[in-house]
Write a protein that holds these residues in place. Structure first.
Motif, PDB file in Angstrom:
ATOM      1  N   VAL A 172       0.869  -1.177   0.000  1.00  0.00           N
ATOM      2  CA  VAL A 172       0.000   0.000   0.000  1.00  0.00           C
ATOM      3  C   VAL A 172       0.906   1.226   0.000  1.00  0.00           C
ATOM      4  O   VAL A 172       1.687   1.424   0.928  1.00  0.00           O
ATOM      5  N   GLN A 173       0.806   2.032  -1.030  1.00  0.00           N
ATOM      6  CA  GLN A 173       1.770   3.117  -1.222  1.00  0.00           C
ATOM      7  C   GLN A 173       1.287   4.431  -0.627  1.00  0.00           C
ATOM      8  O   GLN A 173       0.110   4.796  -0.746  1.00  0.00           O
ATOM      9  N   ALA A 174       2.215   5.139   0.014  1.00  0.00           N
ATOM     10  CA  ALA A 174       1.971   6.512   0.444  1.00  0.00           C
ATOM     11  C   ALA A 174       2.341   7.411  -0.729  1.00  0.00           C
ATOM     12  O   ALA A 174       3.526   7.623  -1.018  1.00  0.00           O
ATOM     13  N   LEU A 175       1.328   7.918  -1.409  1.00  0.00           N
ATOM     14  CA  LEU A 175       1.539   8.703  -2.628  1.00  0.00           C
ATOM     15  C   LEU A 175       1.165  10.156  -2.380  1.00  0.00           C
ATOM     16  O   LEU A 175       0.079  10.444  -1.855  1.00  0.00           O
ATOM     17  N   ALA A 176       2.059  11.045  -2.744  1.00  0.00           N
ATOM     18  CA  ALA A 176       1.789  12.482  -2.639  1.00  0.00           C
ATOM     19  C   ALA A 176       1.668  13.046  -4.046  1.00  0.00           C
ATOM     20  O   ALA A 176       2.604  12.947  -4.852  1.00  0.00           O
ATOM     21  N   ARG A 177       0.511  13.596  -4.379  1.00  0.00           N
ATOM     22  CA  ARG A 177       0.321  14.193  -5.700  1.00  0.00           C
ATOM     23  C   ARG A 177       1.268  15.378  -5.889  1.00  0.00           C
ATOM     24  O   ARG A 177       1.564  16.118  -4.949  1.00  0.00           O
ATOM     25  N   SER A 178       1.732  15.535  -7.120  1.00  0.00           N
ATOM     26  CA  SER A 178       2.738  16.577  -7.372  1.00  0.00           C
ATOM     27  C   SER A 178       2.151  17.973  -7.283  1.00  0.00           C
ATOM     28  O   SER A 178       2.880  18.951  -7.064  1.00  0.00           O
ATOM     29  N   GLN A 179       0.818  18.112  -7.437  1.00  0.00           N
ATOM     30  CA  GLN A 179       0.163  19.409  -7.336  1.00  0.00           C
ATOM     31  C   GLN A 179      -1.156  19.238  -6.588  1.00  0.00           C
ATOM     32  O   GLN A 179      -1.753  18.157  -6.617  1.00  0.00           O
ATOM     33  N   PRO A 180      -1.630  20.285  -5.938  1.00  0.00           N
ATOM     34  CA  PRO A 180      -2.923  20.189  -5.245  1.00  0.00           C
ATOM     35  C   PRO A 180      -4.054  19.896  -6.229  1.00  0.00           C
ATOM     36  O   PRO A 180      -4.014  20.299  -7.398  1.00  0.00           O
ATOM     37  N   ALA A 181      -5.069  19.189  -5.760  1.00  0.00           N
ATOM     38  CA  ALA A 181      -6.217  18.861  -6.600  1.00  0.00           C
ATOM     39  C   ALA A 181      -7.124  20.074  -6.763  1.00  0.00           C
ATOM     40  O   ALA A 181      -7.215  20.930  -5.877  1.00  0.00           O
ATOM     41  N   PHE A 182      -7.792  20.162  -7.928  1.00  0.00           N
ATOM     42  CA  PHE A 182      -8.826  21.163  -8.133  1.00  0.00           C
ATOM     43  C   PHE A 182     -10.135  20.594  -7.611  1.00  0.00           C
ATOM     44  O   PHE A 182     -10.544  19.504  -8.005  1.00  0.00           O
ATOM     45  N   PRO A 183     -10.793  21.290  -6.708  1.00  0.00           N
ATOM     46  CA  PRO A 183     -12.005  20.725  -6.098  1.00  0.00           C
ATOM     47  C   PRO A 183     -13.150  20.594  -7.095  1.00  0.00           C
ATOM     48  O   PRO A 183     -13.174  21.272  -8.126  1.00  0.00           O
ATOM     49  N   MET A 184     -14.077  19.716  -6.751  1.00  0.00           N
ATOM     50  CA  MET A 184     -15.268  19.531  -7.567  1.00  0.00           C
ATOM     51  C   MET A 184     -16.109  20.801  -7.562  1.00  0.00           C
ATOM     52  O   MET A 184     -16.241  21.470  -6.544  1.00  0.00           O
ATOM     53  N   MET A 185     -16.680  21.112  -8.734  1.00  0.00           N
ATOM     54  CA  MET A 185     -17.569  22.257  -8.878  1.00  0.00           C
ATOM     55  C   MET A 185     -18.789  21.816  -9.677  1.00  0.00           C
ATOM     56  O   MET A 185     -18.757  20.769 -10.343  1.00  0.00           O
ATOM     57  N   PRO A 186     -19.877  22.576  -9.623  1.00  0.00           N
ATOM     58  CA  PRO A 186     -21.044  22.210 -10.436  1.00  0.00           C
ATOM     59  C   PRO A 186     -20.674  22.066 -11.910  1.00  0.00           C
ATOM     60  O   PRO A 186     -20.101  22.976 -12.513  1.00  0.00           O
ATOM     61  N   GLY A 187     -20.957  20.900 -12.455  1.00  0.00           N
ATOM     62  CA  GLY A 187     -20.648  20.643 -13.855  1.00  0.00           C
ATOM     63  C   GLY A 187     -19.219  20.226 -14.123  1.00  0.00           C
ATOM     64  O   GLY A 187     -18.853  20.014 -15.279  1.00  0.00           O
ATOM     65  N   MET A 188     -18.394  20.107 -13.087  1.00  0.00           N
ATOM     66  CA  MET A 188     -16.995  19.740 -13.299  1.00  0.00           C
ATOM     67  C   MET A 188     -16.538  18.831 -12.160  1.00  0.00           C
ATOM     68  O   MET A 188     -16.676  19.188 -10.987  1.00  0.00           O
ATOM     69  N   PRO A 189     -15.992  17.647 -12.456  1.00  0.00           N
ATOM     70  CA  PRO A 189     -15.532  16.749 -11.395  1.00  0.00           C
ATOM     71  C   PRO A 189     -14.226  17.231 -10.784  1.00  0.00           C
ATOM     72  O   PRO A 189     -13.555  18.125 -11.312  1.00  0.00           O
ATOM     73  N   GLU A 190     -13.880  16.643  -9.668  1.00  0.00           N
ATOM     74  CA  GLU A 190     -12.579  16.929  -9.058  1.00  0.00           C
ATOM     75  C   GLU A 190     -11.469  16.526 -10.028  1.00  0.00           C
ATOM     76  O   GLU A 190     -11.576  15.513 -10.710  1.00  0.00           O
ATOM     77  N   ARG A 191     -10.429  17.324 -10.073  1.00  0.00           N
ATOM     78  CA  ARG A 191      -9.319  17.051 -10.985  1.00  0.00           C
ATOM     79  C   ARG A 191      -8.038  16.868 -10.185  1.00  0.00           C
ATOM     80  O   ARG A 191      -7.716  17.686  -9.326  1.00  0.00           O
ATOM     81  N   ARG A 192      -7.329  15.781 -10.522  1.00  0.00           N
ATOM     82  CA  ARG A 192      -6.091  15.454  -9.809  1.00  0.00           C
ATOM     83  C   ARG A 192      -4.992  15.204 -10.835  1.00  0.00           C
ATOM     84  O   ARG A 192      -5.254  14.698 -11.931  1.00  0.00           O
ATOM     85  N   THR A 193      -3.766  15.513 -10.465  1.00  0.00           N
ATOM     86  CA  THR A 193      -2.650  15.236 -11.360  1.00  0.00           C
ATOM     87  C   THR A 193      -2.421  13.727 -11.447  1.00  0.00           C
ATOM     88  O   THR A 193      -2.702  12.988 -10.503  1.00  0.00           O
ATOM     89  N   HIS A 194      -1.914  13.293 -12.584  1.00  0.00           N
ATOM     90  CA  HIS A 194      -1.650  11.862 -12.763  1.00  0.00           C
ATOM     91  C   HIS A 194      -0.308  11.455 -12.176  1.00  0.00           C
ATOM     92  O   HIS A 194      -0.051  10.268 -11.978  1.00  0.00           O
ATOM     93  N   ASP A 195       0.577  12.416 -11.905  1.00  0.00           N
ATOM     94  CA  ASP A 195       1.900  12.071 -11.390  1.00  0.00           C
ATOM     95  C   ASP A 195       1.963  12.328  -9.884  1.00  0.00           C
ATOM     96  O   ASP A 195       1.207  13.130  -9.333  1.00  0.00           O
ATOM     97  N   TYR A 196       2.871  11.619  -9.227  1.00  0.00           N
ATOM     98  CA  TYR A 196       2.957  11.685  -7.769  1.00  0.00           C
ATOM     99  C   TYR A 196       4.361  11.297  -7.330  1.00  0.00           C
ATOM    100  O   TYR A 196       5.169  10.798  -8.112  1.00  0.00           O
TER     101      TYR A 196
END
Length: 351
Positions: A172-196
């Motif tokens: 089980v990996q402790a993964l830290a995303r390289s950039q903060p996630a963009f929070p979910m908004m109406p009409g747009m899902p949460e966005r996360r970077t693919h790299d960590y």
């Protein structure tokens, strides 16, 4: 039945892969022609008696044409049955040159039909050449005995005992995303970077009580026999002394290590029940691991292993506040019958 009809039915029934519905109807008629009753034919082919009666009657009334699906009202078909059969045979019994599977475009080029027509034919017959599922059949010589043993523990647990489904979720990996996630908004899902960035791994040891869903858990940085012995000791401390302990686990080497065997000898109330090889589906704790993955790990963002382990412990505490047992319903006979039908389909598809 004429000789020609019998020969044609035999060809349809022996077709390697394509038009399995037509192959089944052909086998029904051939069985009936051998003098068997609808009840006997239904039992031999694993289908219902009304189905046998339907295709027996259709053949008597319309002969070979009666085994083909009836035309439906509407505009006359512009694609002939022969073209449809050619597409099905090519899809199921061949592959395109320099490719592993057919696409609509490649099949359209081969058949002379449009890609949309190919798509409709494939949809009508439930064909999806772009998809491939995986499977692994157990080669355990004691497969049947182990299925009966473990399913028996689920459906009819022994008295004065607790049944625990046990396993480790390793790496089980402790993964830290390289950039903060963009929070979910109406009409747009949460966005996360693919790299960590990786900050290390831990192993979650879990023992789920199959009766009430409660969880005994621990985390260790490694998952050797030493750590598994420590976890058995944790279980021993948490289960009341007057109860026997039945442990369901897989065939991982650490579970059968001499260190573990020695510990079990000194703790006779523990009884180990090993799942068949390649049969993790029968161990209920795997379902719990899916829950923790979905709830916590899938979108995790941990800057250290310590933070990850803390969250795993908190998740386990929250689970135990409202535990949810997974209710096992299938008997061993139903499981074995289902596997038998799957093996029969594999056999029929390869001949």
């Amino acid at each position: 039945m004429t000789i020609g009809e019998r020969e044609q039915l035999g060809r349809w029934a022996r077709r390697r892969k394509s038009s399995q519905a037509l192959a089944l109807r052909s086998r029904i008629v051939l069985e009936c022609a051998d003098g068997h009753t609808n009840k006997v034919v239904a039992a031999r082919l694993g289908i219902s008696q009304p189905t046998v009666g339907k295709w027996r009657s259709r053949f008597v009334e319309h002969r070979l044409d009666g085994l083909v699906d009836e035309p439906r009202p509407g505009r006359p078909a512009t694609i002939t049955p022969e073209q449809v059969e050619d597409v099905l045979v090519a899809t199921l019994e061949s592959t395109p040159e320099h490719a592993t599977h057919w696409s609509r475009t490649k099949m359209a080029e081969k058949s002379g039909l449009s890609p949309s027509t190919i798509g409709r034919i494939w949809k009508a017959f439930g064909l999806q050449p772009h998809r491939a599922d995986g499977f692994k059949l157990s080669n355990d010589p004691l497969f049947v005995e182990k299925v009966y043993d473990i399913v028996g523990l689920y459906l009819d647990p022994p008295e004065s005992a607790v049944v625990l489904s046990v396993d480790e979720k390793s790496q089980v990996q402790a993964l830290a995303r390289s950039q903060p996630a963009f929070p979910m908004m109406p009409g747009m899902p949460e966005r996360r970077t693919h790299d960590y960035v990786r900050h290390g791994t831990t192993t979650l040891f879990a023992a789920m009580n199959v009766a009430d869903g409660t969880l005994i858990s621990a985390t260790h940085r490694r998952h050797r026999a030493t750590e598994f012995k420590k976890f058995l000791a944790t279980i021993d401390q948490n289960v009341p002394a007057g109860l026997d302990v039945h442990v369901i686990c897989d065939n991982y080497g650490t579970h059968k290590h001499p260190t573990i065997k020695k510990w079990l000898t000194a703790h006779p109330r523990f009884q180990m029940h090993f799942t068949p090889t390649y049969s993790s589906w029968i161990n209920q704790v795997e379902r719990l691991f899916a829950e923790v993955t979905r709830d916590l790990l899938q979108r995790s963002d941990h800057r250290s292993v310590q933070a990850l382990e803390k969250d795993l412990r908190e998740w386990a505490k929250a689970w135990n506040k409202n535990p949810k047992p997974f209710i096992w319903t299938k008997t061993a006979e139903e499981i074995l019958a289902s596997l038998g039908r799957f093996l029969q389909r594999i056999k029929d598809g390869g001949h």
